[in-house]
Design a protein around this motif. Structure first.
Motif, PDB file in Angstrom:
ATOM      1  N   VAL A 191     -21.998  20.052  -9.244  1.00 59.11           N
ATOM      2  CA  VAL A 191     -21.869  19.375 -10.533  1.00 59.11           C
ATOM      3  C   VAL A 191     -20.781  20.011 -11.389  1.00 59.11           C
ATOM      4  O   VAL A 191     -20.064  19.316 -12.123  1.00 59.11           O
ATOM      5  CB  VAL A 191     -23.220  19.338 -11.284  1.00 59.11           C
ATOM      6  CG1 VAL A 191     -23.632  20.716 -11.776  1.00 59.11           C
ATOM      7  CG2 VAL A 191     -23.143  18.353 -12.454  1.00 59.11           C
ATOM      8  N   LEU A 192     -20.610  21.339 -11.297  1.00 58.70           N
ATOM      9  CA  LEU A 192     -19.562  21.976 -12.093  1.00 58.70           C
ATOM     10  C   LEU A 192     -18.171  21.616 -11.584  1.00 58.70           C
ATOM     11  O   LEU A 192     -17.213  21.535 -12.352  1.00 58.70           O
ATOM     12  CB  LEU A 192     -19.750  23.500 -12.093  1.00 58.70           C
ATOM     13  CG  LEU A 192     -20.992  24.009 -12.836  1.00 58.70           C
ATOM     14  CD1 LEU A 192     -21.103  25.519 -12.732  1.00 58.70           C
ATOM     15  CD2 LEU A 192     -20.977  23.577 -14.306  1.00 58.70           C
ATOM     16  N   ARG A 193     -18.057  21.368 -10.288  1.00 57.74           N
ATOM     17  CA  ARG A 193     -16.758  21.002  -9.726  1.00 57.74           C
ATOM     18  C   ARG A 193     -16.497  19.504  -9.785  1.00 57.74           C
ATOM     19  O   ARG A 193     -15.375  19.059 -10.024  1.00 57.74           O
ATOM     20  CB  ARG A 193     -16.655  21.469  -8.270  1.00 57.74           C
ATOM     21  CG  ARG A 193     -16.486  22.957  -8.077  1.00 57.74           C
ATOM     22  CD  ARG A 193     -16.182  23.320  -6.633  1.00 57.74           C
ATOM     23  NE  ARG A 193     -17.229  22.876  -5.708  1.00 57.74           N
ATOM     24  CZ  ARG A 193     -17.088  21.860  -4.861  1.00 57.74           C
ATOM     25  NH1 ARG A 193     -15.959  21.178  -4.805  1.00 57.74           N
ATOM     26  NH2 ARG A 193     -18.081  21.523  -4.045  1.00 57.74           N
ATOM     27  N   LEU A 194     -17.541  18.715  -9.547  1.00 54.88           N
ATOM     28  CA  LEU A 194     -17.356  17.283  -9.315  1.00 54.88           C
ATOM     29  C   LEU A 194     -17.969  16.390 -10.378  1.00 54.88           C
ATOM     30  O   LEU A 194     -17.749  15.174 -10.352  1.00 54.88           O
ATOM     31  CB  LEU A 194     -17.958  16.905  -7.948  1.00 54.88           C
ATOM     32  CG  LEU A 194     -17.453  17.703  -6.742  1.00 54.88           C
ATOM     33  CD1 LEU A 194     -18.276  17.362  -5.504  1.00 54.88           C
ATOM     34  CD2 LEU A 194     -15.977  17.440  -6.500  1.00 54.88           C
ATOM     35  N   GLY A 195     -18.760  16.962 -11.288  1.00 51.24           N
ATOM     36  CA  GLY A 195     -19.444  16.136 -12.268  1.00 51.24           C
ATOM     37  C   GLY A 195     -20.504  15.276 -11.595  1.00 51.24           C
ATOM     38  O   GLY A 195     -21.086  15.657 -10.578  1.00 51.24           O
TER      39      GLY A 195
END
Length: 296
Positions: free
Chosen positions: A223-227
Motif C-alpha cells: 500500500v505504501l508503494r502502490l496505494g
C-alpha cells in the motif's frame, strides 16, 4: 543544516515530561539547546525528567519563567486549560517560543498566550513513543506536522530538522483532518491486528504474530508503494461468497468485530470500485453479502 543556519541556542522548558516531552527535550538537548526546567507529576515523568532531561520537576509557571522555548507536551484534552492557565498566572510570555505537539490542534489553542506576546507553533511528531530507551532514535527521520505563522515558519522547520525530523507543512485549518488520517491508520491498525490475533488464538494458533507478520509486512509495503492498487483479498476479487462466510463466522464468534469488518469491507469495496479494480456487477454481489449499500 549548516551551523550558521541554526537558530540561536535556546533555554528549553518542558511542560509535561512524559514520553513525548522527554524524548523531544532530549532531542533538542542533543542538538545543542539547554533543557533548563520541566514539569511532571507522575512517577514516570519525574523519572524521565531526571534521566532524559537532567532536571527535577518544578511548577509550570517556573518552567515558563526559566525558558525561551517551551514544549507543551500534555494530552490533547489538557492543552486548552494549560494554555489559559499559564496566561492567567501573569508569567512573562512575550517573545517566548510556545510549541505544542498535538496533532489535532492548530494555533488557535495557543491564542490566550499569543495575545500576551508568545510565538505560537504546532510541531507534531508522526511517531509513537513508548517510554523505552529507543524513543529518541525514533525521532530521526520521522515526519513532523508543522503549523506556524508564516513569519515563524523558518524557525519551526529549523527546530524539526535539528531534532532529526522532516518538517511537513500543514495548514492550520487542516489539522483535524491531518490527525484523523494518522490516527485512523496507526491506532486502528493496532486494534485490527490485536483483534485478528485474538481470533486466531481462539482457534488454537499459538503464535499469531508469527503468522500475521509476513502477511502484514507485505500488505504495508504494497500500500505504501502502490496505494489502493496494492489491494489483494476477497473484496477486490469480488468473492462475495467468501465475504459472507467471514461475516457469518464473525457474528457468531465476535459480533463487535463483525460490525467493524462490514464497515471496512464496504469502504474497501467503495475504493476498489472507484479505482476500477472492482466491476459494478461484483460490487452488487458484495453489497448483498454485506447487507447494505456501498454506493455512497
Amino acid at each position: 543544516m549548516d551551523a550558521n543556519d541554526r537558530p540561536a541556542r535556546l533555554a528549553v522548558g518542558v511542560l509535561g515530561a512524559g514520553r513525548v516531552g522527554s524524548a523531544l527535550g532530549a532531542a533538542l538537548a542533543q542538538a545543542g539547546h539547554r533543557v533548563v526546567a520541566a514539569s511532571g507529576v507522575s512517577d514516570a515523568s519525574i523519572r524521565w525528567a531526571a534521566e532524559r532531561l537532567g532536571v527535577v520537576p518544578v511548577r509550570p509557571e517556573d518552567v515558563v519563567a526559566a525558558a525561551e522555548l517551551i514544549l507543551l507536551t500534555v494530552p490533547d484534552d489538557a492543552l486548552p486549560d494549560l494554555v489559559s492557565g499559564l496566561a492567567g498566572t501573569g508569567v512573562e510570555l512575550r517573545g517566548k517560543l510556545l510549541v505544542h505537539t498535538s496533532g489535532a490542534y492548530g494555533l488557535s489553542v495557543l491564542e490566550p498566550a499569543s495575545r500576551m506576546g508568545a510565538l505560537p507553533f504546532a510541531l507534531h511528531p508522526v511517531m509513537t513513543f513508548t517510554g523505552r530507551d529507543d524513543d529518541l532514535n525514533r525521532i530521526t527521520g520521522c515526519s513532523f506536522g508543522v503549523t506556524a505563522p508564516e513569519l515563524l515558519r523558518p524557525i519551526a522547520e529549523a527546530l524539526v530538522i535539528e531534532m532529526g525530523g522532516e518538517p511537513v507543512w500543514i495548514a492550520d485549518s487542516d489539522r483535524a483532518l491531518y490527525h484523523a488520517a494518522l490516527a485512523g491508520a496507526a491506532n486502528h491498525m493496532v486494534t485490527l491486528i490485536a483483534e485478528s490475533s485474538e481470533l486466531l488464538r481462539r482457534i488454537g494458533v499459538d503464535h499469531p504474530g508469527r503468522m500475521l507478520g509476513p502477511l502484514l509486512g507485505a500488505a504495508l509495503d504494497n500500500v505504501l508503494r502502490l496505494g489502493i492498487s496494492g489491494l489483494t483479498g476477497p473484496v477486490v476479487r469480488g468473492d462475495a461468497g467468501t465475504v459472507r462466510k467471514h461475516v457469518d463466522a464473525l457474528i457468531l464468534a465476535a459480533p463487535e468485530a463483525a460490525d467493524a469488518y462490514i464497515a471496512l469491507a464496504r469502504l474497501t469495496a467503495d475504493r476498489a470500485l472507484a479505482a476500477g479494480l472492482l466491476k459494478p456487477e461484483e460490487a452488487e454481489r458484495l453489497l448483498d453479502a454485506l447487507g447494505g449499500n456501498i454506493w455512497t
